[in-house]
Scaffold this motif. Sequence first.
Motif, PDB file in Angstrom:
ATOM      1  N   SER A 137     -17.863  -3.372  40.643  1.00  0.00           N
ATOM      2  CA  SER A 137     -17.798  -3.856  39.262  1.00  0.00           C
ATOM      3  C   SER A 137     -18.277  -2.819  38.256  1.00  0.00           C
ATOM      4  N   ASP A 138     -19.133  -1.890  38.680  1.00  0.00           N
ATOM      5  CA  ASP A 138     -19.588  -0.838  37.761  1.00  0.00           C
ATOM      6  C   ASP A 138     -18.426   0.016  37.268  1.00  0.00           C
ATOM      7  N   TYR A 139     -17.341   0.011  38.020  1.00  0.00           N
ATOM      8  CA  TYR A 139     -16.213   0.880  37.705  1.00  0.00           C
ATOM      9  C   TYR A 139     -14.982   0.093  37.252  1.00  0.00           C
ATOM     10  N   SER A 140     -15.180  -1.166  36.872  1.00  0.00           N
ATOM     11  CA  SER A 140     -14.037  -2.014  36.514  1.00  0.00           C
ATOM     12  C   SER A 140     -13.261  -1.456  35.321  1.00  0.00           C
ATOM     13  N   HIS A 141     -13.972  -0.909  34.339  1.00  0.00           N
ATOM     14  CA  HIS A 141     -13.279  -0.368  33.158  1.00  0.00           C
ATOM     15  C   HIS A 141     -12.406   0.823  33.550  1.00  0.00           C
ATOM     16  N   GLY A 142     -12.932   1.716  34.386  1.00  0.00           N
ATOM     17  CA  GLY A 142     -12.168   2.886  34.805  1.00  0.00           C
ATOM     18  C   GLY A 142     -10.968   2.515  35.654  1.00  0.00           C
ATOM     19  N   ILE A 143     -11.128   1.521  36.531  1.00  0.00           N
ATOM     20  CA  ILE A 143      -9.998   1.063  37.348  1.00  0.00           C
ATOM     21  C   ILE A 143      -8.911   0.484  36.448  1.00  0.00           C
ATOM     22  N   LYS A 144      -9.329  -0.332  35.491  1.00  0.00           N
ATOM     23  CA  LYS A 144      -8.363  -0.946  34.580  1.00  0.00           C
ATOM     24  C   LYS A 144      -7.601   0.103  33.782  1.00  0.00           C
ATOM     25  N   GLU A 145      -8.288   1.168  33.360  1.00  0.00           N
ATOM     26  CA  GLU A 145      -7.621   2.238  32.606  1.00  0.00           C
ATOM     27  C   GLU A 145      -6.557   2.933  33.464  1.00  0.00           C
ATOM     28  N   LEU A 146      -6.843   3.133  34.744  1.00  0.00           N
ATOM     29  CA  LEU A 146      -5.846   3.749  35.623  1.00  0.00           C
ATOM     30  C   LEU A 146      -4.648   2.821  35.827  1.00  0.00           C
ATOM     31  N   LEU A 147      -4.908   1.522  35.951  1.00  0.00           N
ATOM     32  CA  LEU A 147      -3.807   0.567  36.075  1.00  0.00           C
ATOM     33  C   LEU A 147      -2.959   0.535  34.810  1.00  0.00           C
ATOM     34  N   GLN A 148      -3.611   0.728  33.662  1.00  0.00           N
ATOM     35  CA  GLN A 148      -2.891   0.693  32.393  1.00  0.00           C
ATOM     36  C   GLN A 148      -1.861   1.815  32.312  1.00  0.00           C
ATOM     37  N   GLN A 149      -2.160   2.972  32.867  1.00  0.00           N
ATOM     38  CA  GLN A 149      -1.208   4.084  32.792  1.00  0.00           C
ATOM     39  C   GLN A 149       0.025   3.830  33.656  1.00  0.00           C
ATOM     40  N   LEU A 150      -0.092   2.917  34.605  1.00  0.00           N
ATOM     41  CA  LEU A 150       1.062   2.546  35.421  1.00  0.00           C
ATOM     42  C   LEU A 150       1.866   1.419  34.771  1.00  0.00           C
ATOM     43  N   PHE A 151       1.181   0.364  34.356  1.00  0.00           N
ATOM     44  CA  PHE A 151       1.857  -0.839  33.877  1.00  0.00           C
ATOM     45  C   PHE A 151       2.196  -0.819  32.393  1.00  0.00           C
ATOM     46  N   LEU A 152       1.552   0.078  31.632  1.00  0.00           N
ATOM     47  CA  LEU A 152       1.863   0.237  30.215  1.00  0.00           C
ATOM     48  C   LEU A 152       1.822  -1.102  29.478  1.00  0.00           C
ATOM     49  N   LYS A 153       2.937  -1.540  28.908  1.00  0.00           N
ATOM     50  CA  LYS A 153       2.942  -2.751  28.085  1.00  0.00           C
ATOM     51  C   LYS A 153       3.488  -3.974  28.816  1.00  0.00           C
ATOM     52  N   SER A 154       3.493  -3.933  30.129  1.00  0.00           N
ATOM     53  CA  SER A 154       3.998  -5.075  30.882  1.00  0.00           C
ATOM     54  C   SER A 154       3.036  -6.255  30.762  1.00  0.00           C
ATOM     55  N   ASP A 155       3.579  -7.437  30.993  1.00  0.00           N
ATOM     56  CA  ASP A 155       2.791  -8.663  30.871  1.00  0.00           C
ATOM     57  C   ASP A 155       2.021  -8.932  32.159  1.00  0.00           C
ATOM     58  N   ILE A 156       1.050  -8.084  32.432  1.00  0.00           N
ATOM     59  CA  ILE A 156       0.190  -8.237  33.595  1.00  0.00           C
ATOM     60  C   ILE A 156      -1.251  -8.290  33.104  1.00  0.00           C
ATOM     61  N   ASP A 157      -1.994  -9.290  33.530  1.00  0.00           N
ATOM     62  CA  ASP A 157      -3.407  -9.398  33.176  1.00  0.00           C
ATOM     63  C   ASP A 157      -4.180  -8.371  33.999  1.00  0.00           C
ATOM     64  N   LEU A 158      -4.379  -7.188  33.439  1.00  0.00           N
ATOM     65  CA  LEU A 158      -4.996  -6.098  34.185  1.00  0.00           C
ATOM     66  C   LEU A 158      -6.473  -6.342  34.452  1.00  0.00           C
ATOM     67  N   GLY A 159      -7.107  -7.139  33.595  1.00  0.00           N
ATOM     68  CA  GLY A 159      -8.503  -7.498  33.835  1.00  0.00           C
ATOM     69  C   GLY A 159      -8.635  -8.315  35.111  1.00  0.00           C
ATOM     70  N   GLN A 160      -7.788  -9.326  35.270  1.00  0.00           N
ATOM     71  CA  GLN A 160      -7.821 -10.136  36.483  1.00  0.00           C
ATOM     72  C   GLN A 160      -7.370  -9.336  37.694  1.00  0.00           C
ATOM     73  N   LEU A 161      -6.365  -8.482  37.496  1.00  0.00           N
ATOM     74  CA  LEU A 161      -5.903  -7.639  38.599  1.00  0.00           C
ATOM     75  C   LEU A 161      -7.034  -6.736  39.096  1.00  0.00           C
ATOM     76  N   THR A 162      -7.773  -6.154  38.163  1.00  0.00           N
ATOM     77  CA  THR A 162      -8.921  -5.309  38.523  1.00  0.00           C
ATOM     78  C   THR A 162      -9.972  -6.115  39.282  1.00  0.00           C
ATOM     79  N   ASP A 163     -10.278  -7.308  38.788  1.00  0.00           N
ATOM     80  CA  ASP A 163     -11.283  -8.160  39.453  1.00  0.00           C
ATOM     81  C   ASP A 163     -10.848  -8.517  40.867  1.00  0.00           C
ATOM     82  N   MET A 164      -9.556  -8.752  41.049  1.00  0.00           N
ATOM     83  CA  MET A 164      -9.067  -9.097  42.385  1.00  0.00           C
ATOM     84  C   MET A 164      -9.184  -7.910  43.336  1.00  0.00           C
TER      85      MET A 164
END
Length: 275
Positions: free
Chosen positions: A43-70
């Motif tokens: 969880s300490d790295y949740s923000h960094g993981i989410k940022e990496l996912l963002q560069q893949l999914f861009l503006k798609s309708d994916i809840d990246l916060g929940q994806l990161t938590d999962m």
Amino acid sequence: MATPSKKPKKNETETLEFVNEPVSEEYKYELIPESFDYRFLGSDYSHGIKELLQQLFLKSDIDLGQLTDMLIGQIGIGSLIIKDLSEESMAVYDENTVFAVTSVLNLTADKENFCIKQLYSLLERLTAQHAREKDKEAITKILQQNYKIGFLIHERLVNIPRDVSVPMFHALRNDIDEVKKTNDAYDFDYLIIISKTIRPKVGRRRQIFTNQEEQLFYRKAKWTFDFNVEDESDFVFADWLPKEKQWVPFRRVTIFKASVFRDIVDTQNNGNASP
């Protein structure tokens, strides 16, 4: 991800030449020293993981916060890398910067979660819009029937050497082997990965994987297709360059049998990460 203005030409995937070369000489980043620390997802790295996912999914309708938590919630599956930063690097990165992340998301076992439903919806829509006609029925069957599917996550910052992927994929293979001893939901039938690729705007029809190590998944693909993300990307190869030096960002969906994942990892471990 937004629908491109033009549909790919029929059999476009089959006519592309895949090139193993640096993304662009004009944008050659200085590599960060390879003193990385490999860790489990936390969880300490949740923000960094989410940022990496963002560069893949861009503006798609994916809840990246929940994806990161999962991803973080799957204890013992996957890894990330951080590093001790020099004073100079601290001006660009903070101490919790995630430089790369590799994991797998269990699409079948977690099918009722909101972000997994979003992922299924995205994959089904992209298949309908961009897969070859001869492949659509088979891919849709994989997504809609009771196959055990893993969604492979592999993202890194662009200036990180691809060699970091070797121990990360090796660790993930071992993680999956260990978990499926007690949870057969992780004994996947198929794995799916979405890769970042680029193509020249004009000239020779070639395609380059941003993460070049992911070409190995393409070579083992059961089904694959591409789609344009130019309209939703802040891609650096932009229109201030002459047309012959401009690149267009794409995404490549690759579906392959999970049984070949071990062979792919072994190929990387043998120093053959480039096809």
